[in-house]
Scaffold this motif. Structure first.
Motif, PDB file in Angstrom:
ATOM      1  N   LEU A   1      56.953  12.184  69.392  1.00 49.86           N
ATOM      2  CA  LEU A   1      56.685  11.278  68.462  1.00 49.86           C
ATOM      3  C   LEU A   1      55.539  11.132  67.864  1.00 49.86           C
ATOM      4  N   SER A   2      54.584  12.127  68.254  1.00 52.75           N
ATOM      5  CA  SER A   2      53.220  12.317  67.140  1.00 52.75           C
ATOM      6  C   SER A   2      52.821  13.362  68.077  1.00 52.75           C
ATOM      7  N   ALA A   3      51.776  14.074  67.226  1.00 57.28           N
ATOM      8  CA  ALA A   3      50.895  15.133  67.501  1.00 57.28           C
ATOM      9  C   ALA A   3      49.521  15.054  66.782  1.00 57.28           C
ATOM     10  N   ASP A   4      48.414  15.256  67.808  1.00 52.40           N
ATOM     11  CA  ASP A   4      47.233  15.321  67.245  1.00 52.40           C
ATOM     12  C   ASP A   4      46.955  16.939  67.068  1.00 52.40           C
ATOM     13  N   VAL A   5      46.462  17.133  65.799  1.00 52.55           N
ATOM     14  CA  VAL A   5      46.022  18.239  65.151  1.00 52.55           C
ATOM     15  C   VAL A   5      44.723  18.661  64.868  1.00 52.55           C
ATOM     16  N   VAL A   6      44.083  19.681  65.243  1.00 52.08           N
ATOM     17  CA  VAL A   6      42.863  20.253  64.346  1.00 52.08           C
ATOM     18  C   VAL A   6      43.239  21.243  63.319  1.00 52.08           C
ATOM     19  N   LEU A   7      42.872  20.792  62.002  1.00 52.25           N
ATOM     20  CA  LEU A   7      43.363  21.639  60.720  1.00 52.25           C
ATOM     21  C   LEU A   7      42.286  22.580  60.552  1.00 52.25           C
ATOM     22  N   ALA A   8      42.641  23.527  59.748  1.00 51.01           N
ATOM     23  CA  ALA A   8      41.909  24.736  59.314  1.00 51.01           C
ATOM     24  C   ALA A   8      40.410  24.339  58.887  1.00 51.01           C
ATOM     25  N   ASP A   9      40.369  23.254  58.197  1.00 56.46           N
ATOM     26  CA  ASP A   9      39.056  22.724  57.456  1.00 56.46           C
ATOM     27  C   ASP A   9      38.395  21.941  58.741  1.00 56.46           C
ATOM     28  N   GLY A  10      38.962  21.846  59.873  1.00 51.95           N
ATOM     29  CA  GLY A  10      38.040  21.167  60.833  1.00 51.95           C
ATOM     30  C   GLY A  10      38.413  19.816  61.099  1.00 51.95           C
ATOM     31  N   ARG A  11      39.280  19.239  60.106  1.00 53.95           N
ATOM     32  CA  ARG A  11      39.412  17.812  60.249  1.00 53.95           C
ATOM     33  C   ARG A  11      40.570  17.535  61.518  1.00 53.95           C
ATOM     34  N   PHE A  12      40.562  16.257  62.214  1.00 56.26           N
ATOM     35  CA  PHE A  12      41.398  16.420  63.122  1.00 56.26           C
ATOM     36  C   PHE A  12      42.349  15.072  62.739  1.00 56.26           C
TER      37      PHE A  12
ATOM     38  N   GLY B   1      47.950  24.386  62.356  1.00 57.36           N
ATOM     39  CA  GLY B   1      46.806  23.965  63.022  1.00 57.36           C
ATOM     40  C   GLY B   1      46.634  23.987  64.461  1.00 57.36           C
ATOM     41  N   VAL B   2      45.741  23.613  65.114  1.00 60.50           N
ATOM     42  CA  VAL B   2      45.660  23.583  66.536  1.00 60.50           C
ATOM     43  C   VAL B   2      46.126  22.218  67.362  1.00 60.50           C
ATOM     44  N   VAL B   3      47.267  22.149  67.815  1.00 58.43           N
ATOM     45  CA  VAL B   3      47.730  20.881  68.338  1.00 58.43           C
ATOM     46  C   VAL B   3      47.217  20.904  69.748  1.00 58.43           C
ATOM     47  N   THR B   4      46.329  19.532  69.670  1.00 56.99           N
ATOM     48  CA  THR B   4      45.473  19.341  71.085  1.00 56.99           C
ATOM     49  C   THR B   4      46.345  18.285  71.856  1.00 56.99           C
ATOM     50  N   SER B   5      47.264  17.492  71.387  1.00 55.06           N
ATOM     51  CA  SER B   5      48.014  16.607  72.313  1.00 55.06           C
ATOM     52  C   SER B   5      49.245  16.405  71.540  1.00 55.06           C
ATOM     53  N   LEU B   6      50.336  16.296  72.501  1.00 55.08           N
ATOM     54  CA  LEU B   6      51.670  15.729  71.915  1.00 55.08           C
ATOM     55  C   LEU B   6      52.172  14.550  72.593  1.00 55.08           C
ATOM     56  N   THR B   7      52.807  13.612  71.872  1.00 56.06           N
ATOM     57  CA  THR B   7      53.473  12.468  72.597  1.00 56.06           C
ATOM     58  C   THR B   7      54.822  12.540  72.661  1.00 56.06           C
ATOM     59  N   TYR B   8      55.571  12.230  73.692  1.00 51.85           N
ATOM     60  CA  TYR B   8      57.064  12.463  73.865  1.00 51.85           C
ATOM     61  C   TYR B   8      57.553  11.123  74.177  1.00 51.85           C
ATOM     62  N   ARG B   9      58.888  10.797  73.646  1.00 55.68           N
ATOM     63  CA  ARG B   9      59.851  10.130  74.098  1.00 55.68           C
ATOM     64  C   ARG B   9      60.322  10.543  75.801  1.00 55.68           C
ATOM     65  N   LEU B  10      60.387   9.632  76.628  1.00 57.61           N
ATOM     66  CA  LEU B  10      61.067   9.957  77.714  1.00 57.61           C
ATOM     67  C   LEU B  10      62.347   9.322  77.999  1.00 57.61           C
ATOM     68  N   HIS B  11      63.406   9.820  79.268  1.00 53.52           N
ATOM     69  CA  HIS B  11      64.605   9.443  79.597  1.00 53.52           C
ATOM     70  C   HIS B  11      64.701   9.176  80.907  1.00 53.52           C
ATOM     71  N   PRO B  12      65.487   8.354  81.272  1.00 50.99           N
ATOM     72  CA  PRO B  12      65.682   8.087  82.837  1.00 50.99           C
ATOM     73  C   PRO B  12      66.322   9.536  83.428  1.00 50.99           C
TER      74      PRO B  12
END
Length: 465
Positions: A160-171, A194-205
């Motif tokens: 669903l989304s990812a937090d990323v630190v880019l090459a220029d240092g931006r988050f 970039g460096v992916v510091t966290s990821l958000t996933y959809r879950l299923h039963p």
């Protein structure tokens, strides 16, 4: 590395900075594949996203070469670089589950075992791999497939989304609304952006699943694989089965009389009604005929995390590994002969071949919806030479390469990017991304124009206009 640079790193980060003089260095530079023997100038163990931002800035500003480590499962060892700096996310092994929204947010250093443990408490899961020690981030960035893929799609289909630190240092946070071009590229484009510091996933039963292992003598490879190629694509999406050739280990659930014998067969996962497990397997073997009585068949309900970790002890960290992959949309008769030939001469007891289904729900997204470019593939195959003894490294590598070469005429031309082996070269990356490569190169130019992140299956930035 200059002592002043090392001092700047240590003063800027909360996590430890490990260099070759430290007692912890020998252990810190180890990765899953013991065939990798690289010596970074420093290993920066990041405690959080702020550490990652500081590490990226220091590495960039001091003209050093970066590599990024999540779970350390990279077959070619791309998470380490000689004389450079490994930005190590392994301390970031956290998972937060929102059971009401059916989502999970996962730290960049988390392993599949961390994700499965946290989500299983709520009877939930997302498709991701078959070995619980695999890093979540690396698996996801390559596309990701596993036991739940036929039912719920690829791992990236549930991102669903990812937090990323880019090459220029931006988050930045990338999702369908913010940085959608980056979000598209992250879903299969590897660690290029970039460096992916966290990821958000959809879950299923998903809670208890039906698990099965059915094996036949390897001499029946042609018959078994001919049956499997017809059955699997027609099977209900509740039924997942990856085809395998392997040497039976001396361990449960296998009976002693088949220990040490090379077998072919299928490892099953059934996500339907656990009460119908045996009935489901009877239907499987009656559906289109079968290749003959198996040498062994095991079936049992099992908690999903137990299935995910079932093979962990057989292939622990620290063995010699060499692997390569192919995508296949069919398994013609000529390929049956190749599998029989190489299956009958598996070089070591731990070497193996797997064909993972990537059809069913994985075929529903549009071809251009994500960077994963093989929505028309039916199987993602991997050939892996595995052995604990470094003396056998060339033996297992040669078997893998020769087997891969023999299958190439029957393949689709590319492979799952996480199965690209050491030394395959940039042409293999091109074949894996096909006509998505140019779009990926444009995204690379936008977010990493100087190719700062290049210790990966590299996509070079498109030329500046």
């Amino acid at each position: 590395m200059k002592s002043s640079t090392m001092a700047a790193m240590r003063s800027s980060l909360r996590g430890p900075v490990i260099d070759p003089r430290d007692a912890a260095y020998a252990e810190a530079r180890k990765v899953y594949n013991a065939m990798i023997d690289k010596h970074p100038a420093a290993i920066v163990r990041c405690a959080d996203a702020a550490d990652v931002m500081a590490a990226v800035a220091l590495v960039r500003d001091h003209g050093l070469e970066p590599a990024v480590r999540g779970g350390g499962h990279s077959g070619p060892g791309l998470c380490l670089v000689d004389d450079g700096v490994t930005i190590d996310l392994s301390p970031m092994r956290w998972t937060r589950v929102d059971p009401a929204a059916r989502t999970a947010e996962v730290g960049g250093g988390a392993l599949l075992s961390d994700l499965d443990h946290a989500t299983h408490a709520f009877g939930l899961a997302t498709p991701a791999g078959i070995v619980s020690s695999t890093g979540v981030a690396g698996l996801t960035l390559g596309g990701g497939h596993g036991y739940l893929t036929r039912k719920y799609g690829l791992t990236v289909d549930n991102l669903l989304s990812a937090d990323v630190v880019l090459a220029d240092g931006r988050f930045v946070t990338a999702d369908e609304n913010e940085h959608p071009d980056l979000f598209w590229a992250l879903r299969g484009g590897g660690g290029n952006f970039g460096v992916v510091t966290s990821l958000t996933y959809r879950l299923h039963p998903v809670d208890t699943v039906g698990v099965g292992i059915t094996v036949w003598p390897v001499g029946l490879t042609r018959e078994v694989l001919a049956w499997y190629r017809e059955f699997l694509p027609r099977a209900p999406e509740d039924v997942y089965g990856f085809y395998t050739m392997f040497v039976i280990p001396p361990a449960p659930p296998f009976p002693e009389e088949i220990h040490g014998r090379t077998m072919c067969g299928v490892v099953w996962c059934h996500t339907g009604d656990p009460g119908r497990l045996e009935e489901t397997f009877r239907e499987i073997f009656a559906s289109i005929g079968d290749p003959g009585p198996p040498a062994f068949h095991f079936a049992s309900p099992m908690p999903y995390p137990a299935l995910q970790s079932m093979f962990d002890e057989l292939i622990p960290s620290g063995y010699q590994w060499y692997w390569r992959g192919h995508f296949f949309d069919r398994i013609p008769d000529g390929a049956l002969d190749v599998h029989l030939e190489y299956g009958e001469r598996v070089p070591t007891p731990l070497s193996l071949m797997h064909l993972y289904p990537v059809d069913g729900a994985a075929h529903r997204p549009g071809r251009d919806d994500t960077a994963w470019s093989y929505r028309d593939a039916v199987w993602s195959g991997v050939l892996a030479g595995v052995d604990p003894d470094p003396a056998n490294a060339e033996i297992i590598r040669r078997w893998c390469v020769d087997y891969w070469d023999a299958l190439l005429p029957y393949s689709m031309g590319g492979s799952y990017v996480n199965f690209i082996g050491a030394g395959e070269g940039p042409e293999r990356v091109l074949a894996t991304y096909r006509d998505h490569y140019d779009r990926l190169a444009e995204v690379k130019r936008t977010y990493d124009p100087d190719n700062f992140f290049h210790a990966n299956q590299n996509i070079e930035p498109a030329p500046r206009p």
